[in-house]
Write a protein that holds these residues in place. Sequence first.
Motif, short mmCIF file in Angstrom:
data_model
loop_
_atom_site.label_atom_id
_atom_site.label_comp_id
_atom_site.label_asym_id
_atom_site.label_seq_id
_atom_site.Cartn_x
_atom_site.Cartn_y
_atom_site.Cartn_z
N UNK A 88 18.08 108.20 -42.39
CA UNK A 88 19.05 107.12 -42.45
C UNK A 88 20.31 107.54 -41.69
N UNK A 89 21.03 106.59 -41.05
CA UNK A 89 22.23 106.96 -40.31
C UNK A 89 23.22 107.72 -41.18
N UNK A 90 23.80 108.76 -40.60
CA UNK A 90 24.71 109.63 -41.34
C UNK A 90 25.85 110.02 -40.40
N UNK A 91 27.03 110.23 -40.95
CA UNK A 91 28.17 110.61 -40.13
C UNK A 91 27.90 111.92 -39.41
N UNK A 92 28.21 111.97 -38.13
CA UNK A 92 28.00 113.19 -37.34
C UNK A 92 29.05 114.24 -37.71
N UNK A 93 28.64 115.49 -37.68
CA UNK A 93 29.62 116.56 -37.80
C UNK A 93 30.35 116.71 -36.46
N UNK A 94 31.33 117.60 -36.42
CA UNK A 94 32.17 117.74 -35.23
C UNK A 94 31.35 118.13 -34.01
N UNK A 95 30.37 118.99 -34.20
CA UNK A 95 29.57 119.47 -33.08
C UNK A 95 28.80 118.34 -32.41
N UNK A 96 28.27 117.42 -33.21
CA UNK A 96 27.45 116.34 -32.65
C UNK A 96 28.28 115.12 -32.28
N UNK A 97 29.46 114.97 -32.86
CA UNK A 97 30.27 113.77 -32.65
C UNK A 97 30.73 113.65 -31.20
N UNK A 98 31.04 114.78 -30.58
CA UNK A 98 31.40 114.76 -29.17
C UNK A 98 32.80 114.25 -28.92
N UNK A 99 32.93 113.42 -27.88
CA UNK A 99 34.23 112.94 -27.45
C UNK A 99 34.88 112.05 -28.51
N UNK A 100 36.20 112.07 -28.54
CA UNK A 100 36.95 111.28 -29.50
C UNK A 100 37.07 109.82 -29.05
N UNK A 101 37.30 108.92 -30.01
CA UNK A 101 37.28 107.49 -29.74
C UNK A 101 38.24 107.06 -28.63
N UNK A 102 39.41 107.65 -28.57
CA UNK A 102 40.42 107.19 -27.62
C UNK A 102 40.23 107.67 -26.19
N UNK A 103 39.25 108.53 -25.96
CA UNK A 103 39.06 109.07 -24.61
C UNK A 103 38.51 108.00 -23.67
N UNK A 104 39.06 107.88 -22.46
CA UNK A 104 38.50 106.95 -21.46
C UNK A 104 37.07 107.35 -21.11
N UNK A 105 36.24 106.36 -20.85
CA UNK A 105 34.83 106.62 -20.52
C UNK A 105 34.41 105.78 -19.33
N UNK A 106 33.45 106.30 -18.58
CA UNK A 106 32.84 105.57 -17.47
C UNK A 106 31.32 105.65 -17.62
N UNK A 107 30.63 104.59 -17.19
CA UNK A 107 29.16 104.56 -17.26
C UNK A 107 28.62 104.27 -15.87
N UNK A 108 27.86 105.21 -15.34
CA UNK A 108 27.26 105.03 -14.02
C UNK A 108 26.06 104.10 -14.15
N UNK A 109 26.05 103.02 -13.36
CA UNK A 109 25.01 102.01 -13.47
C UNK A 109 23.78 102.35 -12.64
N UNK A 110 23.94 103.16 -11.65
CA UNK A 110 22.80 103.56 -10.84
C UNK A 110 22.22 102.44 -10.01
N UNK A 111 23.00 101.43 -9.73
CA UNK A 111 22.52 100.29 -8.96
C UNK A 111 23.22 100.20 -7.62
#
Length: 232
Positions: free
Chosen positions: A209-232
């Motif tokens: 069942x979904x469970x809150x990630x620990x710090x190691x798995x959580x990764x980047x923080x919510x406020x960090x800017x993000x980009x997604x490469x579309x590959x198109x």
Amino acid sequence: MRAAACLLASAMLASATPLASQAYQCNLPSKVEVPRIDSERPRRLPVTGYTLALSWSPEFCRFREDQRRHARQCSGDSGRFGFIVHGLWPDSERSWPQWCGGRQPSESDLRPNLCISPDARLLARQWAKHGSCMTRRPATYFKVTRILYGGLQWPDFVRISREDDLTVGTIRKRFADANPGWFPEAVGVVLDNRGWLEELRLCYDKRFMPDACDRQRYGAQDGEPAKIWRGL
């Protein structure tokens, strides 16, 4: 642990979405060469949860389109991929259980997974390194992986990539909103050092069942800017 995996499989089978939902025009190969993976030093630990790591294939393939090693995933000849399964990992509060031993997978173990994880060597390694600490049979490990993956709903990440001022928190929220029962804290997000999306890490408890990630798995923080490469 094996009984829990089988119970999960039975419960989710009827509601699973098509396994090719992130693989466009993917066809399974008629023959699969089974790579041999040399085991490393075992780390046997009690399992306290699981992580389903999902690699964003357009980013992975960005500079690998012409590499023979990654031809199935990146050349386009075998289809185009969105999120693919990097691996299903058992977790422990102290560390990661790894290399617990077990037999080599067969062609029939690997082949059904090649539209959700289009690399036979990756599949074989994930079984040897992680799956062997979950169950004795490769077929069980891969079946549970397919059912977890098939049970996910996918928001349109190409559209999300075009959102103004995209952040990691937006990515988490869009995924959670598309999947009843999920919540942003259970969605780990991995960016590369330039801020491009590389991977989602979905965190589960021992009952899958979904469970809150620990710090190691959580990764980047919510406020960090993000980009997604579309590959198109």
